[in-house]
Write a protein that holds these residues in place. Structure first.
Motif, PDB file in Angstrom:
ATOM      1  N   ASP A   4       1.483  -1.131   0.031  1.00  0.00           N
ATOM      2  CA  ASP A   4      -0.398  -0.333  -0.096  1.00  0.00           C
ATOM      3  C   ASP A   4       0.787   1.276   0.279  1.00  0.00           C
ATOM      4  O   ASP A   4       1.141   1.630   1.004  1.00  0.00           O
ATOM      5  N   ILE A   5       1.034   1.977  -1.065  1.00  0.00           N
ATOM      6  CA  ILE A   5       1.840   3.014  -0.828  1.00  0.00           C
ATOM      7  C   ILE A   5       1.129   4.306  -1.618  1.00  0.00           C
ATOM      8  O   ILE A   5      -0.256   4.040  -2.833  1.00  0.00           O
ATOM      9  N   GLN A   6       1.343   5.460  -0.953  1.00  0.00           N
ATOM     10  CA  GLN A   6       0.139   6.803  -1.554  1.00  0.00           C
ATOM     11  C   GLN A   6       1.342   7.397  -2.532  1.00  0.00           C
ATOM     12  O   GLN A   6       2.201   7.558  -1.854  1.00  0.00           O
ATOM     13  N   HIS A   7       1.122   7.416  -3.204  1.00  0.00           N
ATOM     14  CA  HIS A   7       1.944   8.354  -4.494  1.00  0.00           C
ATOM     15  C   HIS A   7       1.410   9.419  -4.956  1.00  0.00           C
ATOM     16  O   HIS A   7       0.135   8.898  -5.597  1.00  0.00           O
ATOM     17  N   THR A   8       1.833  10.550  -5.997  1.00  0.00           N
ATOM     18  CA  THR A   8       1.073  11.316  -6.563  1.00  0.00           C
ATOM     19  C   THR A   8       0.763  10.944  -8.319  1.00  0.00           C
ATOM     20  O   THR A   8       0.113  11.342  -8.825  1.00  0.00           O
ATOM     21  N   TYR A   9       1.803  10.094  -8.411  1.00  0.00           N
ATOM     22  CA  TYR A   9       2.459   9.350  -9.597  1.00  0.00           C
ATOM     23  C   TYR A   9       2.749   8.391  -9.563  1.00  0.00           C
ATOM     24  O   TYR A   9       4.641   8.005 -10.053  1.00  0.00           O
ATOM     25  N   ILE A  10       1.916   7.376  -9.618  1.00  0.00           N
ATOM     26  CA  ILE A  10       3.152   6.231  -9.478  1.00  0.00           C
ATOM     27  C   ILE A  10       4.098   5.510 -11.125  1.00  0.00           C
ATOM     28  O   ILE A  10       3.842   4.184 -11.057  1.00  0.00           O
ATOM     29  N   GLY A  11       3.509   5.977 -12.107  1.00  0.00           N
ATOM     30  CA  GLY A  11       4.298   5.788 -13.046  1.00  0.00           C
ATOM     31  C   GLY A  11       5.881   5.999 -12.869  1.00  0.00           C
ATOM     32  O   GLY A  11       7.139   5.902 -13.778  1.00  0.00           O
ATOM     33  N   ASP A  12       6.214   6.660 -11.893  1.00  0.00           N
ATOM     34  CA  ASP A  12       7.915   7.778 -11.690  1.00  0.00           C
ATOM     35  C   ASP A  12       8.129   6.256 -10.384  1.00  0.00           C
ATOM     36  O   ASP A  12       9.199   6.289 -10.015  1.00  0.00           O
ATOM     37  N   THR A  79       4.074   8.325  -0.056  1.00  0.00           N
ATOM     38  CA  THR A  79       4.464   7.695   1.294  1.00  0.00           C
ATOM     39  C   THR A  79       4.442   5.849   0.793  1.00  0.00           C
ATOM     40  O   THR A  79       2.894   5.256   0.761  1.00  0.00           O
ATOM     41  N   LEU A  80       5.411   5.296   1.657  1.00  0.00           N
ATOM     42  CA  LEU A  80       4.609   3.710   1.818  1.00  0.00           C
ATOM     43  C   LEU A  80       3.675   3.186   2.918  1.00  0.00           C
ATOM     44  O   LEU A  80       4.283   3.775   4.236  1.00  0.00           O
ATOM     45  N   ILE A  81       2.687   3.307   3.161  1.00  0.00           N
ATOM     46  CA  ILE A  81       1.827   3.350   4.477  1.00  0.00           C
ATOM     47  C   ILE A  81       2.039   1.854   4.690  1.00  0.00           C
ATOM     48  O   ILE A  81       2.210   1.779   5.930  1.00  0.00           O
ATOM     49  N   SER A  82       2.524   0.496   3.734  1.00  0.00           N
ATOM     50  CA  SER A  82       2.708  -0.545   4.406  1.00  0.00           C
ATOM     51  C   SER A  82       2.666  -2.065   3.949  1.00  0.00           C
ATOM     52  O   SER A  82       2.347  -1.564   2.435  1.00  0.00           O
ATOM     53  N   PHE A  83       3.147  -2.169   3.982  1.00  0.00           N
ATOM     54  CA  PHE A  83       3.913  -4.369   3.077  1.00  0.00           C
ATOM     55  C   PHE A  83       3.958  -5.182   4.156  1.00  0.00           C
ATOM     56  O   PHE A  83       4.641  -4.565   5.012  1.00  0.00           O
ATOM     57  N   GLY A  84       3.684  -6.235   3.586  1.00  0.00           N
ATOM     58  CA  GLY A  84       3.586  -7.345   4.399  1.00  0.00           C
ATOM     59  C   GLY A  84       4.182  -8.496   3.132  1.00  0.00           C
ATOM     60  O   GLY A  84       3.461  -8.778   1.989  1.00  0.00           O
ATOM     61  N   LEU A  85       4.492  -9.255   3.245  1.00  0.00           N
ATOM     62  CA  LEU A  85       5.190 -10.794   3.535  1.00  0.00           C
ATOM     63  C   LEU A  85       4.702 -12.262   3.947  1.00  0.00           C
ATOM     64  O   LEU A  85       4.802 -12.285   4.794  1.00  0.00           O
TER      65      LEU A  85
END
Length: 99
Positions: A4-12, A79-85
């Motif tokens: 879960d990543i919040q970002h204004t332009y994921i193509g970056d 911002t990286l909100i969360s990640f899980g593996l």
């Protein structure tokens, strides 16, 4: 794996899952600047969406796993909100040919 990543332009963005060195597995690219001007990524990666994860079925999963994230442009932020593996592989019963 979920991210879960919040970002204004994921193509970056690029991000890669890096397994422990002791696993002998190669890093797995998960996102490579796709999505253009879309915002935010909330996604689950599994064997259906990322078949290269299957390479870890026969390897030890012990050790430090790393998610490497890079923003390849300077204009936007995130911002990286969360990640899980969670790695779960089912044993497949061998096929027996009919005679």
């Amino acid at each position: 794996m979920h991210v879960d990543i919040q970002h204004t332009y994921i193509g970056d963005l690029t991000f890669t899952l890096v397994p422990p060195a002791t696993s002998g597995g190669a890093p797995v690219p998960l996102h490579q600047r796709s999505g253009g001007s879309s915002r935010d990524i909330r996604r689950t990666f599994d064997l259906n969406t990322t078949p290269t994860l299957a390479a870890f079925a026969a390897r030890s999963a012990q050790g430090r796993w790393t998610l490497k994230i890079a923003d390849e442009a300077r204009e936007d932020e995130g911002t990286l909100i969360s990640f899980g593996l969670e790695l779960r592989f089912q044993a497949v019963a061998p096929r027996i040919a009919a005679e």
